[in-house]
Motif scaffolding. Structure first.
Motif, short mmCIF file in Angstrom:
data_model
loop_
_atom_site.label_atom_id
_atom_site.label_comp_id
_atom_site.label_asym_id
_atom_site.label_seq_id
_atom_site.Cartn_x
_atom_site.Cartn_y
_atom_site.Cartn_z
N ASN A 266 -16.40 9.43 1.06
CA ASN A 266 -15.25 8.98 1.85
C ASN A 266 -14.08 9.95 1.67
N TYR B 146 -7.55 6.83 -6.20
CA TYR B 146 -8.99 6.63 -6.21
C TYR B 146 -9.59 7.60 -7.23
N LYS C 77 0.32 4.07 0.94
CA LYS C 77 0.10 4.94 2.09
C LYS C 77 1.00 4.57 3.27
N GLU D 14 -10.42 8.95 3.08
CA GLU D 14 -9.65 8.00 2.28
C GLU D 14 -9.21 8.62 0.96
N ARG E 252 -6.22 10.76 1.88
CA ARG E 252 -5.12 9.90 2.35
C ARG E 252 -4.44 9.19 1.18
N ASN E 253 -5.23 8.65 0.26
CA ASN E 253 -4.68 7.85 -0.83
C ASN E 253 -4.15 8.72 -1.97
N ASP F 189 0.85 -1.19 0.00
CA ASP F 189 0.00 0.00 0.00
C ASP F 189 0.88 1.24 0.00
#
Length: 652
Positions: free
Chosen positions: A399, A390, A367, A402, A405-406, A365
């Motif tokens: 969301n 995303y 992250k 997320e 964050r991503n 990942d």
């Protein structure tokens, strides 16, 4: 010639033996006839002895030379023009063997008044032997291919054969015709070609006539009455495909198309008729494709260790396919989605152009900082394409933590790790939704762009670049798969606003331009792919319904459901404060803007990072919207042409 002799092992197999035997007989016949034709009154006894003493050696040496020149690697029926060049080279070497052998062995000695003299092969015999061998050996292959492509008695279609009209009389069209003529089991009967080249009009190609141009297609369809039409132009622009589909649809004639150039490369181009598929929306709405030599534009990746993040996604997987063909030393596939990663791994391992030892598959990942440092320390990538992101706007609105964050925090982390490990090039895949962002997803990608720009100032030994483009047809974030599912269910097809337009590009073309952009950057640039004209979403929906053989508004309804919060009617590729600059590459421009102070970017990410850790979705959405909006407001208040408070900097 030297390229043929690089292998020591003789390229022979059991299927080669009949070919070797026929060639040996043809060489022996050529040598025999060369002497007979050279001497009108019969071959003198001395030369007859010379012929008898050398013929076995000449035949044996010729077969060995032919084998070394790889004349037996394929069936004769597949002989191409390059093989004929190879035959000329092999016959030349075989002919030169004759005088050399005779000079060394002196098989026949003639007594004369001046003493014993070694008999040599007359020049006329050598010339005749060369011409006869070339004619017989090359002719055998030509006849074999001619018989294979058009069996004796000519092509006779089956009584139940479908009449097919071929659009395109170029290489693709001739390839389709040859496949039809070779394979009667296809059940196809070629009735003619259609081609826009005026020099081909009314010309016959392998016995099939060119009936006219594509703008005459309605007349040709009415006269020829084909059962189906095949578009045999892999690089045909969408406008031509749309014209053909439109003319055929009104007459109820199905249309098939050859795969694109990218698809043919992936399949090796074999059995193209069976690879022909129904025309899809990507074929029609895709703009005129950019034709690049991937081996040339991707040469900078030769011998490099290339990492692709999001390797299992729609963009990432195509990046892996194309990069694997430019001979990187190692290709690292990195993704946190197990199924997607496994799928692209198996696809590349099954590709005969890719050696499994050059692949490294990493389940991780982006992250996770420690994990990324482990991966970089183990594999030492020199080029990174960061495609992990995303994409679904509506889902990211639900969301936001997320999404940021991503898309933003992970990009900043990965750029930092790349800079710390002195990666040569780092390319971020961005989106047009980062321009004047109106959604969390767009704002998160705008923050990712800021992070990469700041990384360039902090780690100047790495060339960071950003590539921004609009929608790609068929990607996981595209509306096309949604429309397909709605049509398959019988409708309705839902459109948020009938006035909405979007830019579209095919995935292979977008990736090709991304790879090209990676070679252009000197550090910190934003490259923007030219997307052509925007496409009406309503027109897209209508086209997809029609390609399904249905009528929009009658068989399948189109419903307007209203725009979602933050959804734009029209997307832009440049911010108002960015200046458009040309690049040396076709279809790629550069967005020039003043960079943010790296300290300002660090402060931005400190605020954002804290909200991500707290999981405060509402506050985070408000903050990223505020941060991205402040830049636009500051830039518009202080136009690029006016001197700012800091030269070359924009300060919030």
């Amino acid at each position: 010639m030297r390229r043929r002799l690089r292998s020591v092992a003789l390229p022979l197999h059991r299927h080669s033996m009949p070919q070797v035997g026929i060639d040996a007989a043809l060489v022996a016949l050529a040598y025999f006839l060369a002497f007979r034709l050279r001497f009108d009154n019969g071959v003198p006894d001395d030369y007859a002895d010379l012929q008898a003493a050398t013929i076995a050696w000449v035949v044996g040496a010729s077969v060995v030379v032919f084998t070394l020149f790889r004349l037996y690697e394929k069936w004769w029926r597949y002989t191409g023009h390059r093989d004929y060049v190879n035959i000329v080279e092999a016959v030349t070497v075989g002919t030169l063997f004759v005088p050399a052998f005779v000079a060394l062995t002196q098989p026949v000695i003639v007594r004369s008044g001046r003493g014993d003299v070694a008999l040599t092969v007359p020049t006329g015999v050598l010339a005749l032997f060369f011409l006869l061998t070339l004619t017989l050996v090359g002719g055998a292959r030509f006849v074999s291919r001619a018989v294979y492509e058009r069996p004796p008695g000519g092509f006779r279609a089956r009584s139940d054969a479908r009449r097919v009209l071929i659009v395109g009389a170029g290489d693709g069209g001739r390839l389709v015709l040859r496949e039809i003529l070779r394979n009667r089991d296809l059940g196809l009967d070629p009735v003619g070609f259609v081609d826009d080249d005026p020099t081909k009009h009314r010309v016959r190609i392998d016995g099939v006539r060119v009936l006219g141009r594509t703008d005459e297609l309605p007349r040709i369809l009415d006269e020829a009455e084909p059962d189906e039409v095949t578009i045999a132009i892999p690089s045909a622009p969408g406008t031509l495909r749309a014209r053909v589909v439109s003319a055929c649809r009104t007459r109820g004639i199905p249309v098939r198309t050859l795969p694109t150039v990218f698809e043919l490369l992936q399949t090796g181009g074999a059995n193209v008729v069976r690879q022909a598929r129904p025309v899809e929306v990507e074929d029609i709405l895709g703009r005129e494709p950019v034709r690049m030599e991937l081996d040339r534009v991707g040469r900078y990746l030769d011998g490099e260790v290339v990492m692709v993040t999001g390797a299992g996604g729609s963009i990432g997987s195509e990046l892996c396919r194309q990069i694997s063909r430019v001979a990187p030393r190692k290709l690292i596939l990195l993704d946190h989605a197990e199924d997607n990663l496994f799928r692209i791994q198996r696809e590349l391992e099954d590709d005969r152009h890719v050696h499994p030892s050059t692949l490294a598959v990493v389940l991780a990942d982006c992250k996770e900082g420690e994990r990324m440092r482990e991966v970089f320390a183990e594999h030492r990538p020199t080029v990174v394409f960061h495609a992990a992101a995303y994409k679904h706007v509506g889902l990211m609105e639900l969301n936001p933590v997320e999404a940021v964050r991503n898309n933003a925090v992970a990009t900043r982390l990965l750029a930092r790790v790349a800079g710390e490990h002195e990666v040569k090039r780092f390319v971020l895949i961005s989106t047009d939704k980062a321009v004047a962002p109106a959604t969390v997803m767009g704002a998160s990608k705008a923050l990712a762009e800021y992070a990469v720009e700041a990384a360039q100032d902090r780690w100047p030994r790495t060339r960071f670049a950003i590539v921004r483009f609009g929608n790609v047809l068929g990607s996981s974030g595209s509306v096309v798969p949604i429309f397909r599912r709605q049509i398959a269910r019988g409708g309705p097809v839902t459109v948020t606003d009938l006035r909405m337009t979007r830019y579209f590009m095919t995935i292979p073309e977008a990736v090709q331009l991304v790879i090209r952009s990676g070679s252009l950057g000197q550090g910190g640039e934003i490259f923007v792919l030219e997307m052509g004209d925007p496409v009406s979403i309503r027109h897209l929906a209508e086209t997809m319904i029609e390609l399904s053989g249905l009528r929009p508004g009658e068989d399948i309804a189109i419903e307007e459901v209203g725009r979602r919060p933050g959804e734009k009617l029209h997307e832009d590729l440049f911010n108002p404060y960015e200046r458009t600059q040309p690049t040396p590459a076709e279809k790629i421009t550069r967005a020039e803007r003043d960079r943010l102070d790296p300290a300002v970017v660090e402060a931005m990410f400190d605020e954002v990072g804290l909200l991500v850790l707290e999981g405060d979705a509402a506050a985070l959405a408000a903050k990223v919207s505020e941060l991205t909006g402040m830049r636009a407001s500051a830039a518009l208040a202080d136009p690029p042409d006016a001197p700012g408070p800091q030269a070359g900097r924009a300060v919030l």
